[in-house]
Design a protein around this motif. Structure first.
Motif, PDB file in Angstrom:
ATOM      1  N   ALA A  63       0.830  -1.212   0.000  1.00  0.00           N
ATOM      2  CA  ALA A  63       0.000   0.000   0.000  1.00  0.00           C
ATOM      3  C   ALA A  63       0.860   1.257   0.000  1.00  0.00           C
ATOM      4  O   ALA A  63       0.562   2.241  -0.693  1.00  0.00           O
ATOM      5  CB  ALA A  63      -0.924  -0.005   1.216  1.00  0.00           C
ATOM      6  N   ILE A  64       1.957   1.220   0.745  1.00  0.00           N
ATOM      7  CA  ILE A  64       2.869   2.369   0.799  1.00  0.00           C
ATOM      8  C   ILE A  64       3.691   2.464  -0.489  1.00  0.00           C
ATOM      9  O   ILE A  64       3.893   3.550  -1.044  1.00  0.00           O
ATOM     10  CB  ILE A  64       3.797   2.252   2.022  1.00  0.00           C
ATOM     11  N   GLY A  65       4.152   1.317  -0.974  1.00  0.00           N
ATOM     12  CA  GLY A  65       4.947   1.304  -2.206  1.00  0.00           C
ATOM     13  C   GLY A  65       4.174   1.774  -3.424  1.00  0.00           C
ATOM     14  O   GLY A  65       4.764   2.213  -4.412  1.00  0.00           O
ATOM     15  N   ALA A  66       2.841   1.701  -3.338  1.00  0.00           N
ATOM     16  CA  ALA A  66       2.006   2.131  -4.463  1.00  0.00           C
ATOM     17  C   ALA A  66       1.886   3.645  -4.553  1.00  0.00           C
ATOM     18  O   ALA A  66       1.564   4.181  -5.624  1.00  0.00           O
ATOM     19  CB  ALA A  66       0.607   1.520  -4.334  1.00  0.00           C
ATOM     20  N   LEU A  67       2.136   4.353  -3.440  1.00  0.00           N
ATOM     21  CA  LEU A  67       1.894   5.800  -3.420  1.00  0.00           C
ATOM     22  C   LEU A  67       2.721   6.586  -4.437  1.00  0.00           C
ATOM     23  O   LEU A  67       2.175   7.428  -5.149  1.00  0.00           O
ATOM     24  CB  LEU A  67       2.120   6.339  -2.002  1.00  0.00           C
ATOM     25  N   PRO A  68       4.037   6.364  -4.535  1.00  0.00           N
ATOM     26  CA  PRO A  68       4.796   7.109  -5.550  1.00  0.00           C
ATOM     27  C   PRO A  68       4.312   6.843  -6.970  1.00  0.00           C
ATOM     28  O   PRO A  68       4.334   7.746  -7.817  1.00  0.00           O
ATOM     29  CB  PRO A  68       6.235   6.606  -5.360  1.00  0.00           C
ATOM     30  N   LEU A  69       3.861   5.627  -7.244  1.00  0.00           N
ATOM     31  CA  LEU A  69       3.341   5.304  -8.570  1.00  0.00           C
ATOM     32  C   LEU A  69       2.011   6.010  -8.824  1.00  0.00           C
ATOM     33  O   LEU A  69       1.760   6.535  -9.904  1.00  0.00           O
ATOM     34  CB  LEU A  69       3.151   3.786  -8.700  1.00  0.00           C
ATOM     35  N   TYR A  70       1.161   6.050  -7.791  1.00  0.00           N
ATOM     36  CA  TYR A  70      -0.162   6.661  -7.938  1.00  0.00           C
ATOM     37  C   TYR A  70      -0.078   8.171  -8.136  1.00  0.00           C
ATOM     38  O   TYR A  70      -0.802   8.754  -8.946  1.00  0.00           O
ATOM     39  CB  TYR A  70      -1.003   6.333  -6.709  1.00  0.00           C
ATOM     40  N   THR A  77      -4.708   4.279 -11.822  1.00  0.00           N
ATOM     41  CA  THR A  77      -5.589   4.279 -10.652  1.00  0.00           C
ATOM     42  C   THR A  77      -4.834   3.711  -9.452  1.00  0.00           C
ATOM     43  O   THR A  77      -3.774   3.086  -9.609  1.00  0.00           O
ATOM     44  CB  THR A  77      -6.837   3.429 -10.909  1.00  0.00           C
ATOM     45  N   TYR A  78      -5.410   3.884  -8.253  1.00  0.00           N
ATOM     46  CA  TYR A  78      -4.732   3.325  -7.085  1.00  0.00           C
ATOM     47  C   TYR A  78      -4.744   1.805  -7.141  1.00  0.00           C
ATOM     48  O   TYR A  78      -3.789   1.154  -6.695  1.00  0.00           O
ATOM     49  CB  TYR A  78      -5.361   3.803  -5.781  1.00  0.00           C
ATOM     50  N   ALA A  79      -5.815   1.214  -7.698  1.00  0.00           N
ATOM     51  CA  ALA A  79      -5.854  -0.244  -7.847  1.00  0.00           C
ATOM     52  C   ALA A  79      -4.697  -0.718  -8.723  1.00  0.00           C
ATOM     53  O   ALA A  79      -4.050  -1.728  -8.432  1.00  0.00           O
ATOM     54  CB  ALA A  79      -7.190  -0.674  -8.456  1.00  0.00           C
ATOM     55  N   GLY A  80      -4.431   0.041  -9.807  1.00  0.00           N
ATOM     56  CA  GLY A  80      -3.314  -0.301 -10.674  1.00  0.00           C
ATOM     57  C   GLY A  80      -1.976  -0.117  -9.978  1.00  0.00           C
ATOM     58  O   GLY A  80      -1.067  -0.934 -10.127  1.00  0.00           O
ATOM     59  N   ALA A  81      -1.854   0.969  -9.206  1.00  0.00           N
ATOM     60  CA  ALA A  81      -0.606   1.222  -8.482  1.00  0.00           C
ATOM     61  C   ALA A  81      -0.364   0.159  -7.413  1.00  0.00           C
ATOM     62  O   ALA A  81       0.769  -0.310  -7.226  1.00  0.00           O
ATOM     63  CB  ALA A  81      -0.653   2.615  -7.846  1.00  0.00           C
ATOM     64  N   PHE A  82      -1.434  -0.228  -6.706  1.00  0.00           N
ATOM     65  CA  PHE A  82      -1.306  -1.270  -5.682  1.00  0.00           C
ATOM     66  C   PHE A  82      -0.932  -2.599  -6.332  1.00  0.00           C
ATOM     67  O   PHE A  82      -0.093  -3.339  -5.811  1.00  0.00           O
ATOM     68  CB  PHE A  82      -2.613  -1.408  -4.912  1.00  0.00           C
ATOM     69  N   PHE A  83      -1.567  -2.908  -7.464  1.00  0.00           N
ATOM     70  CA  PHE A  83      -1.238  -4.122  -8.210  1.00  0.00           C
ATOM     71  C   PHE A  83       0.236  -4.123  -8.598  1.00  0.00           C
ATOM     72  O   PHE A  83       0.931  -5.136  -8.454  1.00  0.00           O
ATOM     73  CB  PHE A  83      -2.121  -4.207  -9.462  1.00  0.00           C
ATOM     74  N   GLU A  84       0.731  -2.996  -9.095  1.00  0.00           N
ATOM     75  CA  GLU A  84       2.130  -2.890  -9.516  1.00  0.00           C
ATOM     76  C   GLU A  84       3.074  -3.083  -8.339  1.00  0.00           C
ATOM     77  O   GLU A  84       4.091  -3.785  -8.447  1.00  0.00           O
ATOM     78  CB  GLU A  84       2.372  -1.526 -10.163  1.00  0.00           C
ATOM     79  N   MET A  86       2.321  -4.594  -5.395  1.00  0.00           N
ATOM     80  CA  MET A  86       2.189  -5.965  -4.907  1.00  0.00           C
ATOM     81  C   MET A  86       2.918  -6.927  -5.834  1.00  0.00           C
ATOM     82  O   MET A  86       3.583  -7.867  -5.385  1.00  0.00           O
ATOM     83  CB  MET A  86       0.708  -6.349  -4.809  1.00  0.00           C
ATOM     84  N   SER A  87       2.817  -6.697  -7.142  1.00  0.00           N
ATOM     85  CA  SER A  87       3.534  -7.519  -8.110  1.00  0.00           C
ATOM     86  C   SER A  87       5.039  -7.410  -7.898  1.00  0.00           C
ATOM     87  O   SER A  87       5.771  -8.395  -8.061  1.00  0.00           O
ATOM     88  CB  SER A  87       3.166  -7.091  -9.532  1.00  0.00           C
ATOM     89  N   GLY A  88       5.500  -6.218  -7.533  1.00  0.00           N
ATOM     90  CA  GLY A  88       6.917  -6.029  -7.276  1.00  0.00           C
ATOM     91  C   GLY A  88       7.367  -6.729  -6.005  1.00  0.00           C
ATOM     92  O   GLY A  88       8.318  -7.516  -6.007  1.00  0.00           O
ATOM     93  N   LEU A  89       6.681  -6.491  -4.894  1.00  0.00           N
ATOM     94  CA  LEU A  89       7.093  -7.038  -3.604  1.00  0.00           C
ATOM     95  C   LEU A  89       6.909  -8.543  -3.514  1.00  0.00           C
ATOM     96  O   LEU A  89       7.607  -9.205  -2.748  1.00  0.00           O
ATOM     97  CB  LEU A  89       6.323  -6.346  -2.479  1.00  0.00           C
ATOM     98  N   THR A  90       5.966  -9.090  -4.276  1.00  0.00           N
ATOM     99  CA  THR A  90       5.809 -10.545  -4.316  1.00  0.00           C
ATOM    100  C   THR A  90       6.677 -11.168  -5.392  1.00  0.00           C
ATOM    101  O   THR A  90       6.614 -12.376  -5.627  1.00  0.00           O
ATOM    102  CB  THR A  90       4.341 -10.932  -4.567  1.00  0.00           C
ATOM    103  N   THR A  91       7.480 -10.343  -6.069  1.00  0.00           N
ATOM    104  CA  THR A  91       8.388 -10.746  -7.154  1.00  0.00           C
ATOM    105  C   THR A  91       7.638 -11.485  -8.251  1.00  0.00           C
ATOM    106  O   THR A  91       8.148 -12.440  -8.838  1.00  0.00           O
ATOM    107  CB  THR A  91       9.567 -11.609  -6.639  1.00  0.00           C
ATOM    108  N   THR A  92       6.413 -11.023  -8.543  1.00  0.00           N
ATOM    109  CA  THR A  92       5.614 -11.627  -9.607  1.00  0.00           C
ATOM    110  C   THR A  92       6.048 -11.100 -10.971  1.00  0.00           C
ATOM    111  O   THR A  92       6.339 -11.869 -11.889  1.00  0.00           O
ATOM    112  CB  THR A  92       4.118 -11.359  -9.389  1.00  0.00           C
ATOM    113  N   GLY A  93       6.079  -9.776 -11.132  1.00  0.00           N
ATOM    114  CA  GLY A  93       6.545  -9.204 -12.391  1.00  0.00           C
ATOM    115  C   GLY A  93       5.453  -8.825 -13.355  1.00  0.00           C
ATOM    116  O   GLY A  93       5.744  -8.294 -14.433  1.00  0.00           O
TER     117      GLY A  93
END
Length: 462
Positions: A63-70, A77-84, A86-93
C-alpha cells in the motif's frame, strides 16, 4: 524512496518531489508509532502474532509502495498502483504500465527496488519465520536447517547476515556480468535486482528482447537459476565440510527439470520451426528458466513457437524453484515429497504389510510435513479455481482468467493469450480484476496458509 528521488532530481524530473513527500509522510507516521509504542513489546511471540505480522507487513508495504506510482506522472488508478507494487514485492513481475522506455528513471528504479526488497524479504521469511509457524509445508526446511541439532550457523542473526551477504554478492556479480556484456550501468543495476529477486521487471517494454544479445540471455539464465536455488547453499559453500549441493533432492530435481524441458523445447523448435539448434537452445533455456523460476523475463513471444512449447511452458508455470529461494510456484521440495508419497502408497498396494518409510535425502519425512504439503497443494489448486471463476464473473475470457490466476498464484508474471501474454500486460483489466489478482499474488507469495489461517474466527476467539 530517497534513492529514486535523487535519480529523478538529477534527471530534472519533477517526480522527485513525490518520492521526498511520500517518504517524509511515511517517516513521520512511523516516528509517531515508534514514540507511541516505545518500551512496549509482546510478552510472547505467538503463532497468531507471527501469521498476522507476516501478512500485514506485505499488505501495508504494498500500500505504501504504491503511493509514488499513484501520485507520479503515470496515468494510473490506485488499484493499478497497488497491483504494480504488490507484483513487485511478491516478485511476480506482472505490470499494468506501458511505455517503460519513456518513464522517468526514478520510477523504473523504484519498481526494481520493490522487487529486490521483496526477494530478500521472502528469503528471510521462508527461512527464519515460516518454519517456526509450520506454515506452507515448510516445516521440512525447518527440519533441514533450523533445528538446534543441525543449524547451518550457530545464531539466527548470523544466518540472516549470511543470507543478506549472499543476496548482495549475487546481485553485484549479476550486474557486473550484464554491464560487461553490453548493458548500461542503469540497466545492468535494475535488471540485476529483478533477476536475483526472480521478479522480471524490466526498464524496457521489450524486456530482455530490447538488448538483442545472446550473451545477456545466457548470463540471465544462469543467474535466474542461481536465484532459484536454496540460499542456504551459498552459506554452506563457505563452511568447512558443509557444502553438499547434491545432498538436497530438490536441487537435483530442479536442475534436471530445467535441462530436460529446455532441451525438449529446443528440439521442438528445431523440428517444427526449423530454427538452428544452437539458437533454439539458448532462447529456449532462457525462456524456460524464466518461467520455471517465476521470473517472467521475455526476449520474444514464446507462445507463438508451437503448441508443444506452450504445453511445456504451461507445466513449468506450476513447478517453481526450490524452497528457501526467491522463486515462487509449488516448489521442487513439495513435488519430491508428493512423488515419494505416491511411490510409497503404490508399494503398499503390492506389499500391504511392509513398513514404507518416506525419506527426503537423509532425513525421514514426518507425518506433519506430509500433511502440510498435501494441504498446500489442495489450497493451491482451490485458490486457482476460485480466482479463475471470479475473473470470469467480471467478463474475462477463460484463457486470460485461468492463466492470470495461475501466473499470480505462482508469481510468474506473464500469462497466456493476447491480453496478458508475453507481448501484452495487465493494463486493460478492470480495477476489480486487479484487486483480485493482487490478493492472489499475496496468497501465492506467502504460501497460502499464512494468509488464509487469519480468516478463521477460531483464531481470534481467545
Amino acid at each position: 524512496m530517497l534513492v529514486p528521488a535523487l535519480i529523478d532530481f538529477a534527471d530534472g524530473s519533477k517526480d522527485w518531489q513525490i518520492f521526498v513527500g511520500t517518504g517524509s509522510l511515511i517517516a513521520a507516521a512511523c516516528s509517531l508509532v515508534a514514540v507511541a509504542t516505545r518500551g512496549g513489546r509482546p510478552e510472547v511471540f505467538s503463532q497468531k502474532l507471527g501469521f498476522l505480522l507476516v501478512t500485514t507487513v506485505w499488505i501495508f508495504t504494498s500500500a505504501i509502495g504504491a503511493l509514488p506510482l499513484y501520485f507520479s506522472s503515470i496515468n494510473i488508478t490506485y488499484a493499478g498502483a497497488f497491483f504494480e507494487a504488490m507484483s513487485g514485492l511478491t516478485t511476480t513481475g506482472s505490470t499494468v504500465i506501458s511505455g517503460l522506455d519513456a518513464l522517468p528513471r526514478g520510477l523504473l528504479l523504484w519498481r526494481s527496488l520493490l522487487q529486490w526488497m521483496g526477494g530478500i524479504g521472502i528469503i528471510v521469511m521462508v527461512i527464519l519465520i515460516l518454519p517456526s509457524l509450520s506454515a506452507g509445508g515448510l516445516s521440512l526446511f525447518h527440519m533441514e536447517s533450523s533445528d538446534r541439532s543441525d543449524k547451518v550457523l550457530p545464531r539466527v542473526n548470523q544466518l540472516a547476515a549470511g543470507l543478506i551477504t549472499a543476496y548482495l554478492t549475487l546481485t553485484f556479480l549479476c550486474a557486473l556480468s550484464y554491464f560487461a556484456l553490453g548493458m548500461g550501468v542503469f540497466d545492468a543495476a535494475n535488471h540485476a535486482m529483478t533477476t536475483l529477486a526472480t521478479g522480471g521487471y524490466s526498464t524496457h517494454d521489450a524486456s530482455m528482447g530490447y538488448f538483442d544479445n545472446r550473451g545477456i540471455l545466457v548470463a540471465s539464465t544462469i543467474f535466474m537459476a542461481l536465484a532459484a536455488l536454496p540460499f542456504v547453499v551459498y552459506i554452506r559453500a563457505f563452511l568447512p565440510r558443509r557444502f553438499q549441493l547434491w545432498s538436497d533432492p530438490q536441487v537435483v530435481v530442479f536442475l534436471l527439470t530445467c535441462v530436460a524441458m529446455s532441451f525438449a523445447i529446443a528440439v521442438t523448435r528445431r523440428v517444427i520451426n526449423d530454427t538452428p539448434f544452437g539458437e533454439a537452445l539458448i532462447s529456449s533455456s532462457f525462456h524456460l528458466v524464466s518461467v520455471i523460476t517465476t521470473t517472467g523475463y521475455a526476449a520474444e513471444d514464446y507462445t507463438l513457437w508451437s503448441n508443444a512449447a506452450i504445453g511445456i511452458f504451461f507445466l513449468a508455470m506450476f513447478l517453481g524453484g526450490c524452497a528457501g529461494s526467491t522463486a515462487g510456484g509449488i516448489k521442487a521440495n513439495r513435488l519430491v515429497i508428493l512423488f515419494l508419497l505416491v511411490r510409497a502408497n503404490f508399494r503398499s498396494l503390492i506389499r500391504p504389510h511392509a513398513v514404507q518409510r518416506i525419506k527426503y535425502g537423509n532425513e525421514e519425512v514426518s507425518v506433519e510435513v506430509i500433511q502440510t504439503v498435501t494441504i498446500f497443494v489442495f489450497l493451491f489448486f482451490g485458490a486457482l479455481l476460485v480466482g479463475t471463476v471470479l475473473l470470469m464473473i467480471l467478463g474475462i475470457d477463460i484463457i486470460t482468467a485461468f492463466s492470470g490466476s495461475l501466473t499470480a498464484l505462482s508469481n510468474v508474471g506473464p500469462g497466456f493469450g493476447q491480453i496478458i501474454g508475453p507481448a501484452g500486460n495487465f493494463s486493460s483489466l478492470s480495477d476489480p480484476a486487479l484487486w483480485i489478482l493482487s490478493t492472489i499474488m499475496l496468497l501465492g507469495r506467502l504460501e497460502l496458509v499464512t494468509v488464509l489461517v487469519l480468516l478463521f474466527p477460531s483464531v481470534w476467539a481467545d
